[in-house]
Design an enzyme around this catalytic site. Structure first.
Site, PDB file in Angstrom:
ATOM      1  N   GLU A 428       6.816   0.450   9.774  1.00 29.45           N
ATOM      2  CA  GLU A 428       6.524   1.588   8.904  1.00 29.45           C
ATOM      3  C   GLU A 428       6.985   2.882   9.567  1.00 29.45           C
ATOM      4  O   GLU A 428       6.604   3.191  10.689  1.00 29.45           O
ATOM      5  CB  GLU A 428       4.999   1.645   8.674  1.00 29.45           C
ATOM      6  CG  GLU A 428       4.515   2.904   8.018  1.00 29.45           C
ATOM      7  CD  GLU A 428       2.983   3.036   8.109  1.00 29.45           C
ATOM      8  OE1 GLU A 428       2.331   2.179   8.726  1.00 29.45           O
ATOM      9  OE2 GLU A 428       2.476   4.017   7.560  1.00 29.45           O
ATOM     10  N   ASP A 505       0.765   1.084  10.957  1.00 27.84           N
ATOM     11  CA  ASP A 505      -0.336   1.780  11.621  1.00 27.84           C
ATOM     12  C   ASP A 505      -1.670   1.170  11.202  1.00 27.84           C
ATOM     13  O   ASP A 505      -1.800   0.648  10.100  1.00 27.84           O
ATOM     14  CB  ASP A 505      -0.337   3.268  11.235  1.00 27.84           C
ATOM     15  CG  ASP A 505       0.808   4.007  11.903  1.00 27.84           C
ATOM     16  OD1 ASP A 505       1.315   3.491  12.928  1.00 27.84           O
ATOM     17  OD2 ASP A 505       1.194   5.076  11.400  1.00 27.84           O
ATOM     18  N   ASP A 507      -4.209   2.304   9.937  1.00 29.86           N
ATOM     19  CA  ASP A 507      -4.994   3.202   9.079  1.00 29.86           C
ATOM     20  C   ASP A 507      -4.856   2.756   7.626  1.00 29.86           C
ATOM     21  O   ASP A 507      -4.232   1.737   7.336  1.00 29.86           O
ATOM     22  CB  ASP A 507      -4.541   4.668   9.255  1.00 29.86           C
ATOM     23  CG  ASP A 507      -3.068   4.834   8.936  1.00 29.86           C
ATOM     24  OD1 ASP A 507      -2.463   3.906   8.337  1.00 29.86           O
ATOM     25  OD2 ASP A 507      -2.498   5.886   9.282  1.00 29.86           O
ATOM     26  N   ASP A 509      -3.180   3.928   5.077  1.00 28.28           N
ATOM     27  CA  ASP A 509      -1.807   3.845   4.575  1.00 28.28           C
ATOM     28  C   ASP A 509      -1.101   2.607   5.101  1.00 28.28           C
ATOM     29  O   ASP A 509      -0.406   1.905   4.366  1.00 28.28           O
ATOM     30  CB  ASP A 509      -1.009   5.084   4.995  1.00 28.28           C
ATOM     31  CG  ASP A 509      -1.285   6.261   4.070  1.00 28.28           C
ATOM     32  OD1 ASP A 509      -1.959   6.046   3.038  1.00 28.28           O
ATOM     33  OD2 ASP A 509      -0.832   7.375   4.399  1.00 28.28           O
TER      34      ASP A 509
END
Ligand code: TSJ
Length: 640
Positions: A428, A505, A507, A509
């Site tokens: 990403e 990541d 998180d 997203d």
């Protein structure tokens, strides 16, 4: 060896049978993975469900015990303990003889089909120890086994009595053999979802679930008085629905049929078949009968209503089931199964009866609910339109756009062309992609950076999906094409990488992007997942830097907790917010280097589970999605 009954000829056959199970457990329970392990519980539970179907059992209790064993008990009549013609207690025969299932079984419906009903001796053979407690005729009887072999010597072939009771029922406790199974920890989520399903299929049954294991302690009751209607509502709970749940039932030739269905605003179908309350993952005649008749009925209505004009072609079955979620559940007195895993219903009379019941009942429903009918035909029209566009898009893609492997701008390919050694990281963001490119071992690790969010493939139509640059690059890089509803151009033998590793990541997203990627793979390249090529990288959440001693990467909050407990003296804690915060060396150590990295293999239980997972992942509310990612994190294993 603690074995009292090895002397006579029948016991020797018994031992040979059990030995066969222990030698080739996969033949009897599918696999020795977690899936096979959980299967042991279902094998036992199915016997209590049979007792419920026979009309004698209203409660089943399933307990995952602290010591790693499982207990299943019911309030049925109790397994017969009396002397059987072979000279031992009937209970002994149930637990030591393969295929003993039907012998004492006077129930109208056997769940059997290959595996079921014969399962208790298989579970016994694959258990380090197993205890059966039967309450019947005022007494409590108990029998015990080790690896399938009885440990008690019987007097006159009869079971020892350990107490008195006014109740009746059967209780089985077993500890899976850790020399047979890869892992012996029952997966609570799978067990719960299977028990929940059993509750939907048996609306009068109460299933009491308890997990006593400290790390996952929980108590639940599964009771679903709305039956398969509730099942459909639950399957669709986070989807936008296009119709109410339609329910009908009927009976012919001794076969009962129950169908519940609902349409949602999505471009796929989810049609599940059950026979005698057992899921048929390969489908079968009940589904063919249902689908064929449903398609015919919709086409005749569409002509009658002049939605299909004379010149128009009929809707295809796939068109008609666009957006459909359905459960087709039949009770058959003598089910036969075929297929690779013996889960495909094979009885021709089932096709005939389901077809007849569907034809009569659905017409009756549509005649009274024209609005629902029109909505459903609307779904089919949309599907037909997309199908036609897709057919065009696909021809275009095949003829005009011959991608070349090297012209994939952003792909930093590896040097090796040996797929068994190669890995591709889907990373990403461009900055993390950049670090990964300099950190990797270019001889066998390829990096494909993707930007932002790819399309939500659950909602997008295929021409849009195929027009998406990131997706095109990915399909192209993997080298094996893709498959979808109207044809299959996927060829896994052409796969260029043994491992496809999603790296995002930790998180929300990142979770969303990995979800979208998994959905894409699951829908268009499912073999990648089924054959174990898809992984999720687990970058560390923290780096602990003590004043004295070595730095340590911590991969989840549990690891941090352990570190805090274990580590004496002050330390600085660095929290990684994203992959981009790590330099190349750190990225190599934590996420790329096979010697130290943590990878999670993406696995899928079967069609039902998969649709639930995608549903959970694709739902609009964030909390369940987060839970899934945490599940991943705690499941993670060192890939060495
Ligand atoms: F699989 C198993 F054998 F381990 C097992 C069976 C496990 C558990 C938890 C329950 C059972 C079970 C079996 N519950 N209820 C029964 N019922 C009978 O076996 C039974 C009882 C009476 C009669 C009868 O004709 O009187 C017939 C049957 C099949």
């Amino acid at each position: 060896m603690a074995n009292a009954n090895t002397y006579d000829a029948s016991s020797i056959t018994v031992l040979e049978g059990l030995e066969a199970v222990r030698k080739r457990p996969g033949m009897y329970i599918g696999s020795v993975s977690t899936r096979g392990l959980n299967h042991l519980i279902y094998e036992i539970v199915d016997n209590s469900v049979d007792e419920h179907l026979a009309g004698y059992c209203s409660e089943i209790h399933v307990t995952l015990e602290e010591d790693g064993s499982a207990t299943v008990s019911d309030n049925g009549r109790g397994i017969p303990v009396g002397m059987h013609e072979k000279g031992v207690s009937a209970e002994r025969l149930v637990f030591t003889t393969l295929h003993a299932g039907g012998k004492f079984d006077n129930t109208a419906y056997k769940t059997s089909g290959g595996l079921h009903g014969v399962g208790s001796s298989v579970v016994n053979a694959l258990s380090q120890r197993l205890t059966v407690t039967v309450k019947t005729e005022g007494k409590i009887y108990q029998d015990t086994y080790e690896k399938g072999i009885p440990t008690l010597e019987l007097k006159d072939g009869l079971l020892p009595v350990i107490g008195k009771t006014k109740e009746t029922g059967t209780c089985v406790n077993f500890l899976p053999d850790d020399t047979i199974f890869d892992k012996t920890r029952f997966k609570e989520d799978e067990v719960k979802s299977r028990l929940h399903e059993t509750a939907y299929l048996n609306p009068l049954l109460h299933i009491f679930y308890e997990d006593k294991r400290p790390e996952s302690k929980e108590q639940l009751v599964f009771h679903e008085p709305d039956g398969i209607v509730g099942f459909i509502k639950d399957l669709n709970k986070s989807r936008e629905t296009v119709s109410d749940v339609i329910y009908f039932t009927g009976e012919a030739e001794g076969i009962t049929v129950e169908v519940a269905l609902q349409y949602v605003n999505e471009f796929h179908e989810n049609v599940l078949g059950f026979c005698n309350n057992i899921y048929n993952s390969e489908g079968g005649t009940h589904l063919t009968g249902f689908k064929a008749t449903f398609t015919n009925v919709i086409n005749s209505y569409a002509r009658e209503l002049n939605i299909l004009k004379e010149k128009d072609q009929n809707f295809t079955g796939t068109d008609v089931r666009n957006g459909m979620t359905a459960v087709v559940s039949i009770k058959h007195p003598d089910p036969r199964f075929e297929g690779q895993t013996k889960t495909k219903l094979d009885n021709q009379d089932a096709a005939k009866v389901v077809s007849k019941v569907t034809g009569e009942e659905i017409v009756r429903f549509f005649d009274r609910n024209l609005d629902t009918l029109k909505n459903i035909i609307g779904c089919a029209e949309k599907a037909a339109k997309i199908r036609k566009t897709e057919e065009k898009a696909k021809t275009n893609m095949l003829t005009k756009q011959k991608f070349s492997f090297d012209s994939n701008g952003k792909l930093a390919n590896c040097e090796s062309k040996d797929p068994s050694k190669c890995e591709i990281f889907i990373v990403e963001g461009d900055s993390a992609g950049g670090s990964a490119k300099s950190a990797r071992d270019r001889s066998y690790q390829a990096i494909l950076p993707i930007r932002g969010k790819i399309l939500n493939v659950e909602k997008a139509s295929i021409d849009k999906i195929l027009a998406n640059a990131e997706i095109k690059t990915m399909i192209n890089a993997f080298g094996c094409g893709f498959s979808e509803g109207y044809g299959n151009d996927f060829d896994i033998s052409k796969l260029r990488y043994d491992k496809i590793i999603i790296m995002t990541d930790a998180d929300v997203d990142g979770a969303h992007i990995s979800t979208l990627l998994l959905t894409l793979f699951y829908r268009f390249m499912p073999e990648l997942i089924y054959e174990g090529h898809v992984y999720v990288a687990m970058p560390p959440l923290y780096k602990a830097m003590p004043q004295k001693g070595k730095e340590e990467y911590l991969y989840d909050d549990k690891a941090l907790e352990r570190y805090r407990k274990k580590h004496k003296g002050p330390f600085t804690l660095q929290r990684y917010k994203g992959l981009g915060e790590m330099d190349a060396q750190q990225l190599w150590e934590t996420t790329l280097d096979p010697a130290t990295r943590l990878l999670k293999l993406v696995e899928i239980e079967d069609g039902r589970m998969a649709s639930e997972v995608t549903e959970m992942l694709m739902g609009t509310d964030v909390p369940p999605r987060k839970a899934f990612i945490y599940d991943h994190a705690t499941d993670a294993e060192l890939d060495v």
